[in-house]
Scaffold this active site. Sequence first.
Site, PDB file in Angstrom:
ATOM      1  N   LYS A  73     -17.104  35.193  -6.780  1.00 58.44           N
ATOM      2  CA  LYS A  73     -16.119  34.846  -5.737  1.00 58.44           C
ATOM      3  C   LYS A  73     -15.429  33.534  -6.093  1.00 58.44           C
ATOM      4  O   LYS A  73     -15.937  32.758  -6.917  1.00 58.44           O
ATOM      5  CB  LYS A  73     -16.828  34.729  -4.389  1.00 58.44           C
ATOM      6  CG  LYS A  73     -17.916  33.664  -4.360  1.00 58.44           C
ATOM      7  CD  LYS A  73     -18.774  33.757  -3.092  1.00 58.44           C
ATOM      8  CE  LYS A  73     -19.888  32.738  -3.125  1.00 58.44           C
ATOM      9  NZ  LYS A  73     -20.806  32.875  -1.984  1.00 58.44           N
ATOM     10  N   TYR A 125      -3.794   1.885  -6.671  1.00 57.77           N
ATOM     11  CA  TYR A 125      -3.417   1.753  -5.252  1.00 57.77           C
ATOM     12  C   TYR A 125      -4.460   0.983  -4.450  1.00 57.77           C
ATOM     13  O   TYR A 125      -5.660   1.176  -4.652  1.00 57.77           O
ATOM     14  CB  TYR A 125      -3.293   3.139  -4.613  1.00 57.77           C
ATOM     15  CG  TYR A 125      -2.120   3.949  -5.079  1.00 57.77           C
ATOM     16  CD1 TYR A 125      -0.814   3.484  -4.942  1.00 57.77           C
ATOM     17  CD2 TYR A 125      -2.317   5.207  -5.639  1.00 57.77           C
ATOM     18  CE1 TYR A 125       0.274   4.258  -5.360  1.00 57.77           C
ATOM     19  CE2 TYR A 125      -1.245   5.987  -6.055  1.00 57.77           C
ATOM     20  CZ  TYR A 125       0.049   5.502  -5.911  1.00 57.77           C
ATOM     21  OH  TYR A 125       1.104   6.269  -6.328  1.00 57.77           O
TER      22      TYR A 125
HETATM   23  C1  LIG Z   1     -22.089  32.669  -2.394  1.00 58.56           C
HETATM   24  C2  LIG Z   1     -23.162  33.630  -2.146  1.00 58.56           C
HETATM   25  C3  LIG Z   1     -24.251  33.735  -3.027  1.00 58.56           C
HETATM   26  C4  LIG Z   1     -24.464  32.783  -4.179  1.00 58.56           C
HETATM   27  O1  LIG Z   1     -24.905  31.548  -3.694  1.00 58.56           O
HETATM   28  P1  LIG Z   1     -25.272  30.354  -4.688  1.00 58.56           P
HETATM   29  O2  LIG Z   1     -25.823  29.304  -3.809  1.00 58.56           O
HETATM   30  O3  LIG Z   1     -23.986  29.934  -5.323  1.00 58.56           O
HETATM   31  O4  LIG Z   1     -26.227  30.907  -5.669  1.00 58.56           O
HETATM   32  C5  LIG Z   1     -25.161  34.745  -2.809  1.00 58.56           C
HETATM   33  N1  LIG Z   1     -25.035  35.591  -1.763  1.00 58.56           N
HETATM   34  C6  LIG Z   1     -24.022  35.499  -0.884  1.00 58.56           C
HETATM   35  C7  LIG Z   1     -23.951  36.451   0.242  1.00 58.56           C
HETATM   36  C8  LIG Z   1     -23.061  34.514  -1.030  1.00 58.56           C
HETATM   37  O5  LIG Z   1     -22.074  34.401  -0.144  1.00 58.56           O
END
Ligand SMILES: *Cc1c(COP(=O)(O)O)cnc(C)c1O
Length: 387
Positions: free
Chosen positions: A52, A277
């Site tokens: 994702k 800045y």
């Molecule tokens: C993002 C996500 C993961 C992975 O989580 P990490 O902490 O990055 O390993 C696994 N399962 C779901 C449902 C997620 O949304």
Amino acid sequence: MATPPIYPGTTADPDPSTARDRAWLEVDEEALRYNAAALHARARVPLLPMVKANAYGLGAVATCRTLGVAFRDQPQAADQSPWGVGVATLDEAAQLRDAGCEGRILCSTPLRPEELARAASVGVRPALHRAEDIAFWSTMGGPGWHLAIDTGMARAGVRWTDVASLRDAVAAHPPEGVFTHFHSADESVASMDDQDGRFQAALSQLADVLPAGVIEHRDNSGAIASREAGSPGQLARPGIALYAGMFAEALGLRQVAHLRARIVDIRHVEAGESVSYGATWRASGLCRVATLAIGYADGYRRHLSNAGVVLIHGVRCPVVGRVTMDMTMVDVSHLPCAVGDVATVIGADGSDVLTTEWVADRGGVSPYELLVGLTMRVPMLRRPAIT
Ligand SMILES: *Cc1c(COP(=O)(O)O)cnc(C)c1O
């Protein structure tokens, strides 16, 4: 530093002749594969890597290819290849399909009923938890669905105490998988045990209606890291650990992201004079300050003002003054360097490594945010191996 060969990334598709002019990200594909193998070995079940958010900013299509997911022009790698991959939106799934991805794709976030037709046509496995949606999905001719059970995250899925309400729907339209998600696996084993217990209780309420081969999955990176005896169920869903954003040291994972920037200017600053800045930093004596062509518009967070450290010729140099939108200044008084030299802002140079977690910590942001906060302005290059 030596300049090893680099392939253009498949996501941003930068021009290799100009991509290293200013600031760029190198993704170490060998490290990605290594981390996937290490997580697979630790979890002792096949992986559903979470890709994702463009694989946490590191390129979803290229990451899937690197991990051996099937593509139209690339058969699924024989051993240790993922069962499938996880996305959070249908656009992310469609991007993979458009690139020829033929592997299984699970969308882990709830979809609205209006989105289910698109999910079916893209060939996405939806995470469902409402009886109407389950019945509707079964009419769409899409792939299998996964039952999302909320065991305490309180974000998505059917509450663990309410699963009995889905017995009829599950019996009529059995899911391919069933899963839950941990809220604090990396911080509290007790909370993970609680959630494991709730998940187990929910599953036993459905035991007589779930199909025999149903695929159970629960573990994120934190849970994989926390368990010594492997992940329960049939799959594990690592994200951040795959990209070595967390647990790198504990699990012996390799740095994947290497963010570099060129020195574009160098000046002397005299005692008492300020940099950047707000004049938040002043030289205590005569200093040499180098300007790097990277700033918060590239994803080098403003929180790293007066806090970040970069590597130039393998030597640590502190960020001085505020990070600006396009440029960041570092103190190079202790080090000969010139315009055009390369600074490593995240990752390895020589024998030193600024891990993603360490840089994030310096900036007071999470490693997740640091990685997904890298912007489109940074060309992404894939490297076969960076050591
Ligand atoms: C993002 C996500 C993961 C992975 O989580 P990490 O902490 O990055 O390993 C696994 N399962 C779901 C449902 C997620 O949304």
